[in-house]
Design a protein around this motif. Structure first.
Motif, PDB file in Angstrom:
ATOM      1  N   PHE A  26       0.850  -1.182   0.000  1.00 32.47           N
ATOM      2  CA  PHE A  26       0.000   0.000   0.000  1.00 32.47           C
ATOM      3  C   PHE A  26       0.895   1.245   0.000  1.00 32.47           C
ATOM      4  O   PHE A  26       2.117   1.133   0.178  1.00 32.47           O
ATOM      5  N   PRO A  27       0.335   2.435  -0.190  1.00 32.21           N
ATOM      6  CA  PRO A  27       1.180   3.634  -0.331  1.00 32.21           C
ATOM      7  C   PRO A  27       2.173   3.868   0.790  1.00 32.21           C
ATOM      8  O   PRO A  27       3.265   4.381   0.550  1.00 32.21           O
ATOM      9  N   SER A  28       1.848   3.499   2.015  1.00 30.97           N
ATOM     10  CA  SER A  28       2.750   3.822   3.116  1.00 30.97           C
ATOM     11  C   SER A  28       3.281   2.610   3.861  1.00 30.97           C
ATOM     12  O   SER A  28       4.111   2.753   4.746  1.00 30.97           O
ATOM     13  N   LYS A  29       2.820   1.403   3.502  1.00 28.40           N
ATOM     14  CA  LYS A  29       3.248   0.253   4.290  1.00 28.40           C
ATOM     15  C   LYS A  29       3.018  -1.054   3.543  1.00 28.40           C
ATOM     16  O   LYS A  29       2.341  -1.111   2.509  1.00 28.40           O
ATOM     17  N   LEU A  30       3.597  -2.103   4.103  1.00 25.81           N
ATOM     18  CA  LEU A  30       3.372  -3.473   3.653  1.00 25.81           C
ATOM     19  C   LEU A  30       2.449  -4.160   4.639  1.00 25.81           C
ATOM     20  O   LEU A  30       2.633  -4.054   5.862  1.00 25.81           O
ATOM     21  N   HIS A  31       1.486  -4.854   4.107  1.00 25.17           N
ATOM     22  CA  HIS A  31       0.509  -5.558   4.938  1.00 25.17           C
ATOM     23  C   HIS A  31       0.713  -7.050   4.732  1.00 25.17           C
ATOM     24  O   HIS A  31       0.627  -7.555   3.613  1.00 25.17           O
ATOM     25  N   ILE A  32       1.002  -7.788   5.830  1.00 22.87           N
ATOM     26  CA  ILE A  32       1.303  -9.213   5.756  1.00 22.87           C
ATOM     27  C   ILE A  32       0.156  -9.984   6.408  1.00 22.87           C
ATOM     28  O   ILE A  32      -0.215  -9.712   7.555  1.00 22.87           O
ATOM     29  N   ARG A  33      -0.373 -10.939   5.668  1.00 25.77           N
ATOM     30  CA  ARG A  33      -1.510 -11.738   6.150  1.00 25.77           C
ATOM     31  C   ARG A  33      -1.147 -13.222   6.143  1.00 25.77           C
ATOM     32  O   ARG A  33      -0.465 -13.704   5.242  1.00 25.77           O
ATOM     33  N   SER A  34      -1.601 -13.949   7.147  1.00 24.96           N
ATOM     34  CA  SER A  34      -1.387 -15.382   7.220  1.00 24.96           C
ATOM     35  C   SER A  34      -2.374 -16.101   6.299  1.00 24.96           C
ATOM     36  O   SER A  34      -3.571 -15.796   6.305  1.00 24.96           O
ATOM     37  N   VAL A  35      -1.882 -17.050   5.512  1.00 24.80           N
ATOM     38  CA  VAL A  35      -2.773 -17.801   4.627  1.00 24.80           C
ATOM     39  C   VAL A  35      -3.685 -18.749   5.404  1.00 24.80           C
ATOM     40  O   VAL A  35      -4.894 -18.795   5.150  1.00 24.80           O
ATOM     41  N   PRO A  36      -3.180 -19.541   6.364  1.00 28.33           N
ATOM     42  CA  PRO A  36      -4.081 -20.465   7.063  1.00 28.33           C
ATOM     43  C   PRO A  36      -5.203 -19.783   7.836  1.00 28.33           C
ATOM     44  O   PRO A  36      -6.329 -20.273   7.865  1.00 28.33           O
ATOM     45  N   SER A  37      -4.923 -18.630   8.461  1.00 28.36           N
ATOM     46  CA  SER A  37      -5.935 -17.980   9.301  1.00 28.36           C
ATOM     47  C   SER A  37      -6.540 -16.737   8.684  1.00 28.36           C
ATOM     48  O   SER A  37      -7.582 -16.260   9.144  1.00 28.36           O
ATOM     49  N   LEU A  38      -5.887 -16.172   7.675  1.00 25.48           N
ATOM     50  CA  LEU A  38      -6.277 -14.900   7.044  1.00 25.48           C
ATOM     51  C   LEU A  38      -6.148 -13.712   7.988  1.00 25.48           C
ATOM     52  O   LEU A  38      -6.614 -12.617   7.683  1.00 25.48           O
ATOM     53  N   GLU A  39      -5.520 -13.909   9.131  1.00 22.04           N
ATOM     54  CA  GLU A  39      -5.318 -12.820  10.078  1.00 22.04           C
ATOM     55  C   GLU A  39      -4.121 -11.970   9.667  1.00 22.04           C
ATOM     56  O   GLU A  39      -3.149 -12.468   9.091  1.00 22.04           O
ATOM     57  N   THR A  40      -4.183 -10.681   9.995  1.00 19.36           N
ATOM     58  CA  THR A  40      -3.038  -9.795   9.803  1.00 19.36           C
ATOM     59  C   THR A  40      -1.976 -10.137  10.837  1.00 19.36           C
ATOM     60  O   THR A  40      -2.230 -10.120  12.038  1.00 19.36           O
ATOM     61  N   VAL A  41      -0.767 -10.462  10.356  1.00 24.49           N
ATOM     62  CA  VAL A  41       0.298 -10.855  11.273  1.00 24.49           C
ATOM     63  C   VAL A  41       1.400  -9.808  11.355  1.00 24.49           C
ATOM     64  O   VAL A  41       2.221  -9.852  12.270  1.00 24.49           O
ATOM     65  N   SER A  42       1.444  -8.872  10.399  1.00 22.39           N
ATOM     66  CA  SER A  42       2.495  -7.864  10.445  1.00 22.39           C
ATOM     67  C   SER A  42       2.135  -6.698   9.546  1.00 22.39           C
ATOM     68  O   SER A  42       1.466  -6.872   8.520  1.00 22.39           O
ATOM     69  N   GLU A  43       2.573  -5.520   9.938  1.00 20.83           N
ATOM     70  CA  GLU A  43       2.482  -4.321   9.115  1.00 20.83           C
ATOM     71  C   GLU A  43       3.839  -3.630   9.164  1.00 20.83           C
ATOM     72  O   GLU A  43       4.334  -3.305  10.241  1.00 20.83           O
ATOM     73  N   VAL A  44       4.439  -3.443   8.023  1.00 21.84           N
ATOM     74  CA  VAL A  44       5.778  -2.860   7.948  1.00 21.84           C
ATOM     75  C   VAL A  44       5.670  -1.482   7.326  1.00 21.84           C
ATOM     76  O   VAL A  44       5.268  -1.336   6.175  1.00 21.84           O
ATOM     77  N   LEU A  45       6.025  -0.472   8.083  1.00 23.97           N
ATOM     78  CA  LEU A  45       5.962   0.899   7.610  1.00 23.97           C
ATOM     79  C   LEU A  45       7.126   1.171   6.668  1.00 23.97           C
ATOM     80  O   LEU A  45       8.275   0.840   6.955  1.00 23.97           O
ATOM     81  N   LEU A  46       6.854   1.782   5.530  1.00 23.27           N
ATOM     82  CA  LEU A  46       7.891   2.110   4.555  1.00 23.27           C
ATOM     83  C   LEU A  46       8.428   3.511   4.801  1.00 23.27           C
ATOM     84  O   LEU A  46       7.729   4.370   5.349  1.00 23.27           O
ATOM     85  N   PRO A  47       9.661   3.777   4.377  1.00 21.74           N
ATOM     86  CA  PRO A  47      10.214   5.127   4.547  1.00 21.74           C
ATOM     87  C   PRO A  47       9.370   6.155   3.808  1.00 21.74           C
ATOM     88  O   PRO A  47       8.736   5.853   2.788  1.00 21.74           O
ATOM     89  N   PRO A  48       9.353   7.392   4.281  1.00 21.92           N
ATOM     90  CA  PRO A  48       8.512   8.418   3.647  1.00 21.92           C
ATOM     91  C   PRO A  48       8.929   8.781   2.232  1.00 21.92           C
ATOM     92  O   PRO A  48       8.134   9.332   1.477  1.00 21.92           O
ATOM     93  N   ASP A  49      10.181   8.470   1.833  1.00 26.82           N
ATOM     94  CA  ASP A  49      10.615   8.833   0.484  1.00 26.82           C
ATOM     95  C   ASP A  49      10.291   7.749  -0.546  1.00 26.82           C
ATOM     96  O   ASP A  49      10.717   7.836  -1.689  1.00 26.82           O
ATOM     97  N   VAL A  50       9.545   6.728  -0.139  1.00 29.92           N
ATOM     98  CA  VAL A  50       9.124   5.694  -1.085  1.00 29.92           C
ATOM     99  C   VAL A  50       7.907   6.226  -1.832  1.00 29.92           C
ATOM    100  O   VAL A  50       6.761   6.053  -1.418  1.00 29.92           O
ATOM    101  N   THR A  51       8.161   6.909  -2.916  1.00 26.77           N
ATOM    102  CA  THR A  51       7.090   7.473  -3.743  1.00 26.77           C
ATOM    103  C   THR A  51       7.375   7.151  -5.209  1.00 26.77           C
ATOM    104  O   THR A  51       8.504   6.839  -5.588  1.00 26.77           O
ATOM    105  N   GLY A  52       6.362   7.248  -6.005  1.00 20.01           N
ATOM    106  CA  GLY A  52       6.520   6.965  -7.426  1.00 20.01           C
ATOM    107  C   GLY A  52       6.149   5.531  -7.743  1.00 20.01           C
ATOM    108  O   GLY A  52       5.854   4.720  -6.857  1.00 20.01           O
TER     109      GLY A  52
END
Length: 518
Positions: A26-52
């Motif tokens: 997504f524009p500001s982060k990575l969203h990680i979901r577990s396949v067996p449970s479909l639960e969100t297991v992690s969100e990784v914030l990206l640096p602010p200069d990740v644009t384009g």
């Protein structure tokens, strides 16, 4: 079929190689979901200069890290626990941007190919060291993967370059990537190289304009044997006399066979151990149904998409180029072995709406599946033998996946249109197998807005853990982050590439190793 609830996606969504996680950018982060449970297991914030625009989004080989590549920077982050971060900054100009960025043989290795084929850079994120090789032969995004290959097991890198009008193949150390061996192959214009799955042979094939030539080298660079095309009487010998040479090579998963396709309707099967031709698969122009062949003349209508068996001789629909000077291409465009290496699926350039399935034990056709639209992709299940997935290009097929196995009467259809909220407006779709151990098989399907997963099990099969799941995201507003991971945790690597690097040291090493190998 058991279907998961649809979950929010984006144009960049990828399954991990081990099938346990789904990553969405997504524009500001990575969203990680577990396949067996479909639960969100992690969100990784990206640096602010990740644009384009992002032109590469990939999992690492071990499914523990993710790569996000932009025109001037590459970010590698840990998928879980925010334990690792690395940044590769690439000074660019208006005409100099990377054409290929991907992981190498390990989680700490990243390959970057510059535009116009000037250099291939190999970055070691563990040591902050980089190696650059001049003049990679292939540098376009579609062709660059044909120019390098990692040996299974040892991770040696085989790389093809071209200097002074000659092809050069080099073998690089699995850790340092220093050149250990290099030589000029006996080619005029080689079109690619690959390792067999057992690492026994390095296979190099010549340009189709130079006739049939496939070279088999040992891992230390010694020529073992050359295959120079079919032998014996051929009814279409004129095609070979005109130089209808090799266009693709495909080894089987068990490394016992190699399929070689050319610009005719034939596919040659070689014994990989002895490098001898064992059979020739000839796509017939007229297909006669019999007990051992399933011939599907295509869906009976856009609403039903059911297949019926042909009862009389049929021909695969041929492609006719439009009147604007388009060239008619011929020959096998793609080929793939199933996980047992006993079946081979092929598609001809001149018949793009037909999938041919061959039994390699008997060297006979097992099935011919004819669609009303061009086949966009097909792939065998990575673990379950003789299970094939196909998709088509037409808008009427955009939400459909077709599955086939020998014991069925014909292909079965998975229709995701009613399960995805924006199936008609969600843009380009993607589908792939989930490498999930055990039965039943699992399919991942999605568009640019939503994704979904489904099992290929029938109603009487044991329900999966997805039944009764209600997706609970920590945040559905992906512009904001409820839980903000710290950017200061874990290790950080920032590798800088000079715009005009001094490659004299690398060149000297390469030249010395080449002379030693002569």
């Amino acid at each position: 079929m058991h279907v998961t609830p649809a979950f929010t996606s984006s144009p960049h969504c990828a399954l991990s190689p081990d099938g346990s996680l789904v990553a969405t950018l997504f524009p500001s982060k990575l969203h990680i979901r577990s396949v067996p449970s479909l639960e969100t297991v992690s969100e990784v914030l990206l640096p602010p200069d990740v644009t384009g625009p992002v032109f590469a989004f990939q999992w690492s080989p071990s499914s523990s890290r993710l790569l996000v590549a932009l025109a001037d920077q590459v970010h590698v982050v840990a998928a879980l626990h925010d334990s690792f971060r690395a940044t590769i900054r690439i000074p660019t100009s208006g005409t100099a941007k990377p054409t290929l960025v991907q992981f190498g043989a390990s989680d700490t290795e990243v390959l970057v190919c510059s535009q116009f084929g000037r250099t291939l850079s190999i970055f070691d994120l563990a040591t902050s060291r980089s190696v650059e090789v001049n003049n990679p032969k292939f540098h376009h995004a579609s062709s660059a993967p044909r120019g390098f290959a990692f040996r299974p097991g040892s991770r040696h890198l085989a790389l093809m370059t071209r200097t002074t009008g000659k092809d050069v193949v080099s073998i690089h150390h699995p850790t340092t990537r220093d050149v250990q061996r290099s030589w000029h192959p006996d080619t005029i214009d080689a079109q690619g190289l690959l390792w067999t799955p057992d690492g026994r042979w390095l296979v190099i094939w010549e340009s189709a304009s130079q006739g049939h030539k496939v070279l088999f080298y040992t891992p230390d660079g010694r020529l073992f044997k050359a295959w120079s095309g079919p032998s014996g009487f051929l009814a279409d010998m004129k095609d070979y006399e005109l130089g209808a040479g090799v266009r693709l090579c495909q080894p089987s998963p068990d490394a016992r066979r190699i399929a070689i396709a050319d610009h005719t309707s034939n596919v040659h099967i070689l014994d990989a151990g002895a490098v001898t031709e064992t059979s020739r698969l000839c796509h017939p122009s007229a297909i006669s149904p019999k007990d051992t062949i399933q011939v599907g003349p295509g869906p009976s209508g856009p609403s039903t998409h059911t297949f019926v068996r042909a009862t009389q001789i049929v021909s695969a629909p041929s492609f006719q180029p439009s009147g604007n000077g388009a060239e008619l291409k011929v020959g096998c465009a793609s080929a793939a072995f199933d996980s047992s290496s006993s079946l081979l699926a092929t598609r001809l350039e001149e018949a793009p709406s037909t999938v041919w399935i061959w039994d390699l034990v008997s060297s006979e056709l097992r099935a011919v599946l004819i669609f009303h639209a061009n086949i966009s992709s097909f792939s065998w299940h990575p673990d379950i033998r003789e299970l094939l997935m196909m998709s088509c290009e037409s808008d009427n097929y955009s939400n459909l996946i077709f599955l086939w196995e020998p014991l069925w009467d014909g292909p079965r259809v998975l229709d995701f249109g009613s399960h995805i909220p924006d199936s008609k407006t969600g843009g380009k779709t993607q589908s792939s197998w989930v490498s999930w151990p055990g039965q039943p098989a699992v399919v991942f399907f999605g568009n640019t807005r939503h994704c979904i997963m489904a099992t290929c099990a029938g109603s009487k099969d044991t329900p999966t853990s997805w039944q009764d799941i209600q997706i609970r995201d920590r945040s559905l507003d992906y512009g904001n982050v409820e839980t903000t991971p710290s950017h200061t945790h874990g290790t950080g690597v920032d590798i800088l590439i000079p715009l005009e690097s001094d490659l004299s040291c690398v060149d000297d090493t390469f030249s010395t190793k080449w002379r030693e190998g002569v």
